[in-house]
Design an enzyme around this catalytic site. Structure first.
Site, PDB file in Angstrom:
ATOM      1  N   ARG A   1      76.496   3.861  39.074  1.00  0.00           N
ATOM      2  CA  ARG A   1      76.900   2.449  39.199  1.00  0.00           C
ATOM      3  C   ARG A   1      75.990   1.645  40.078  1.00  0.00           C
ATOM      4  O   ARG A   1      76.068   1.965  41.103  1.00  0.00           O
ATOM      5  CB  ARG A   1      78.501   2.520  39.470  1.00  0.00           C
ATOM      6  CG  ARG A   1      79.513   2.905  38.745  1.00  0.00           C
ATOM      7  CD  ARG A   1      81.035   2.619  38.854  1.00  0.00           C
ATOM      8  NE  ARG A   1      81.015   2.616  40.189  1.00  0.00           N
ATOM      9  CZ  ARG A   1      82.184   2.178  41.168  1.00  0.00           C
ATOM     10  NH1 ARG A   1      83.048   1.505  40.169  1.00  0.00           N
ATOM     11  NH2 ARG A   1      82.378   2.280  42.351  1.00  0.00           N
ATOM     12  N   ASP A  11      94.612  -6.836  37.541  1.00  0.00           N
ATOM     13  CA  ASP A  11      94.134  -6.497  38.721  1.00  0.00           C
ATOM     14  C   ASP A  11      92.560  -6.846  38.549  1.00  0.00           C
ATOM     15  O   ASP A  11      91.635  -6.587  37.874  1.00  0.00           O
ATOM     16  CB  ASP A  11      93.821  -4.774  38.382  1.00  0.00           C
ATOM     17  CG  ASP A  11      93.299  -4.139  39.579  1.00  0.00           C
ATOM     18  OD1 ASP A  11      92.556  -4.933  40.472  1.00  0.00           O
ATOM     19  OD2 ASP A  11      93.524  -2.944  39.868  1.00  0.00           O
ATOM     20  N   LYS A  59      85.645  -5.701  48.223  1.00  0.00           N
ATOM     21  CA  LYS A  59      84.412  -5.698  47.333  1.00  0.00           C
ATOM     22  C   LYS A  59      83.642  -6.827  47.310  1.00  0.00           C
ATOM     23  O   LYS A  59      82.714  -7.146  48.165  1.00  0.00           O
ATOM     24  CB  LYS A  59      84.952  -5.154  45.866  1.00  0.00           C
ATOM     25  CG  LYS A  59      85.874  -3.894  45.902  1.00  0.00           C
ATOM     26  CD  LYS A  59      86.091  -3.554  44.588  1.00  0.00           C
ATOM     27  CE  LYS A  59      87.053  -2.409  44.475  1.00  0.00           C
ATOM     28  NZ  LYS A  59      86.266  -1.180  44.794  1.00  0.00           N
TER      29      LYS A  59
END
Length: 414
Positions: A373, A199, A225
């Site tokens: 994050r 992945d 992303k």
């Protein structure tokens, strides 16, 4: 000390070989965007392409666009563009459908290539969808799904490899940013006669991924992303050329048929990567993704990686200096060879801290229960952005601004 960090940020940005690439994105004024590991920023090439796709290709050319404007070939054309970024020669990547669909289709097909082997390995720290789909594939094929941390997978393969069908992992831990050794794990799987399934959602576009060079078997990844294809952008699937003729996937849609417009009532798979296509792709999103990938034109992934490590390393340096004694602990490895393109900090008040940061124009995110994050897309993030983010985080923690009521209530999406 703060002055020293300011000077270092300026010097690093002045020497940045990707500085001009930032202009390929439409970034809001006075915003530091460190959430590109969830949703990439808008590439400047995308709006005009989408407008043309809506008004001319759809509005004027109508169904003729499948031929006249190359709609039919878009999944493979876009797949090849992604392939350049993940080390795949043309003809091995196809774009379309969601990450979940691509995961299911390729993981089940991989397991079918190893009949008689009853064990599927996956990571207990994998993204939830990866684990859910591994369990689903296990139920459908009668496999035992065993959750083994990436650091222990090679040992399990050495001990029980003769029973392992597929080892399904991610090179980057989506929570902490820890980077695993794809080549070593792939080699360990192959030594045991097993296949690998990767992945790449947190790796594609962020760091060099040499799928062909490490002899990877299957991989999937999302388009929204680090590839910056937009919200819900199509995902992609990599099927190594040596596996394509035996690729027996469960979702046999008509776009993967050898002769789709013969309209046969029985399925005959295409001989090449196009058999991995399923149904009609979401064309507007696919064309947006294709346009977004032009942000990488002329950019080498080696250079992206070098800047990414500079950004993440500088963030860690700033955090060491400015956040000391404020309750933060690092969750991301210091070793550059074990670090992806994000940095995570632990703090018991992670959510309100991130919410307060967002209110100040510094956008990161959090993952339960206590992780802040910060993702660093080397194409548009600067070292000055990094320093501003940590300074703002320090001020919030020192003043307790995050304890205001408006930062305590959590919305649906965190």
């Amino acid at each position: 000390m703060t002055h020293d960090l300011t000077a270092r940020a300026a010097a690093l940005d002045a020497a940045d070989p990707l500085a001009d690439v930032r202009d390929r994105f439409l970034l809001p004024d006075d915003v530091v965007y460190l959430d590109g590991n969830s949703l990439g920023a808008l590439p400047a090439a995308v709006p005009a392409v989408v407008e043309d796709a809506v008004h001319r290709q759809w509005g004027t050319d109508l169904i003729r666009s499948w031929n006249a404007n190359g709609w039919w070939d878009a999944p493979v054309r876009t797949g090849d563009a992604i392939g350049r970024l993940v080390g795949a020669a043309p003809g091995q990547v196809v774009a379309g459908d969601s990450t979940s669909v691509q995961l299911f289709n390729t993981l089940l097909a991989a397991a079918r290539l190893r009949p008689g082997r009853r064990l599927l390995l996956t990571d207990p720290d994998h993204f939830p969808t990866d684990q859910y789909i591994a369990d689903s594939v296990g139920r459908l094929l009668g496999l035992d799904v065993r959750r083994v941390p990436a650091r222990d997978a090679a040992a399990v393969l050495a001990a029980e490899g003769g029973n392992v069908a597929v080892a399904a992992y991610a090179p980057v831990d989506y929570r902490t940013g820890e980077l695993h050794d794809m080549a070593a794990l792939t080699a360990a799987a192959h030594a045991a006669g097993a296949l690998t399934h990767w992945d790449l959602c947190h790796a594609a576009g962020a760091l060099p991924v040499e799928l062909d060079a490490i002899e990877a078997d299957f991989a999937v990844g999302c388009g929204y992303k680090y590839l910056s294809g937009g919200p819900g952008a199509p995902a992609f699937a990599y099927v190594a050329r040596r596996h394509q003729s035996a690729f027996d996937h469960p979702l046999t849609g008509w776009h993967g048929h050898a002769e789709p417009f013969a309209m046969s009532g029985t399925y005959t798979p295409a001989a090449d990567i196009t058999r991995a296509r399923v149904g009609t792709p979401a064309l507007l999103s696919l064309l947006a993704l294709e346009a977004a990938l032009t942000a990488f034109d002329g950019v080498e992934m080696k250079t992206v990686r070098e800047k990414s490590l500079s950004l993440t390393g500088f963030f860690q340096e700033c955090a060491d200096t400015l956040l000391d004694g404020l309750g933060f602990t690092p969750a991301t490895p210091r070793d550059p060879g074990r670090r992806g393109s994000q940095v995570a900090l632990r703090h018991p008040e992670a959510y309100p801290l991130v919410a307060a940061l967002t209110a100040r124009g510094v956008i990161g995110d959090m993952r339960a229960p206590d992780l802040l994050r910060f993702g660093f897309n080397a194409l548009y993030v600067t070292h000055a952005d990094v320093l501003r983010a940590v300074r703002e985080l320090r001020d919030i923690a020192v003043t307790g601004a995050h304890r205001a009521p408006e930062f305590r209530a959590r919305p649906t999406v965190t």
